[in-house]
Scaffold this motif. Structure first.
Motif, short mmCIF file in Angstrom:
data_model
loop_
_atom_site.label_atom_id
_atom_site.label_comp_id
_atom_site.label_asym_id
_atom_site.label_seq_id
_atom_site.Cartn_x
_atom_site.Cartn_y
_atom_site.Cartn_z
N HIS A 129 0.83 -1.20 0.00
CA HIS A 129 0.00 0.00 0.00
C HIS A 129 0.86 1.26 0.00
O HIS A 129 0.65 2.17 -0.80
N LEU A 130 1.83 1.31 0.91
CA LEU A 130 2.69 2.49 1.00
C LEU A 130 3.49 2.70 -0.28
O LEU A 130 3.67 3.83 -0.73
N ARG A 145 2.63 1.69 -3.37
CA ARG A 145 1.73 2.18 -4.43
C ARG A 145 1.47 3.67 -4.27
O ARG A 145 1.50 4.43 -5.24
N ARG A 146 1.22 4.09 -3.04
CA ARG A 146 0.93 5.51 -2.79
C ARG A 146 2.14 6.39 -3.13
O ARG A 146 2.01 7.42 -3.79
N ALA A 147 3.32 5.98 -2.70
CA ALA A 147 4.53 6.76 -2.97
C ALA A 147 4.86 6.77 -4.46
O ALA A 147 5.29 7.79 -5.00
N ALA A 153 2.71 6.49 -6.96
CA ALA A 153 1.73 7.34 -7.65
C ALA A 153 2.10 8.81 -7.49
O ALA A 153 1.91 9.61 -8.42
N ALA A 154 2.65 9.17 -6.34
CA ALA A 154 3.04 10.55 -6.08
C ALA A 154 4.45 10.83 -6.57
O ALA A 154 4.92 11.98 -6.48
N GLU A 191 10.18 8.93 -0.08
CA GLU A 191 9.34 7.94 0.61
C GLU A 191 9.65 6.53 0.11
O GLU A 191 9.75 5.59 0.89
#
Length: 83
Positions: A49-50, A52-54, A56-57, A62
């Protein structure tokens, strides 16, 4: 199918209550191996999860932190973004 197997199937489908019950059963049985397995799986999901989020940004710092914490897939994505 045993209660454990039924709960395991539900947990694999994303049912959080089933996952909580699995942890309770493992604790009641004093089954440290099962508790460790559930912990590892939880850590894996959190890492995914972390990451994927990093990704995408495009948050390189991160991704580096996540990689340094031991989640190798974050390093792979970091390498891809840097090339």
């Amino acid at each position: 199918m045993t209660d454990w197997d039924t709960l395991r199937a539900l947990a694999d489908e994303g049912n959080e209550k089933a996952l909580d019950r699995l942890a309770e059963l493992a604790d009641e049985r004093d089954d440290t191996a099962a508790l460790n397995e559930l912990l590892d799986e939880g850590c894996q999901r959190a890492g995914e999860h972390l990451t994927r989020r990093a990704a995408a940004a495009k948050d390189l710092l991160e991704l580096q932190r996540i990689r340094d914490a031991g989640y190798d897939e974050a390093g792979e994505i970091l390498d891809q973004l840097l090339t």
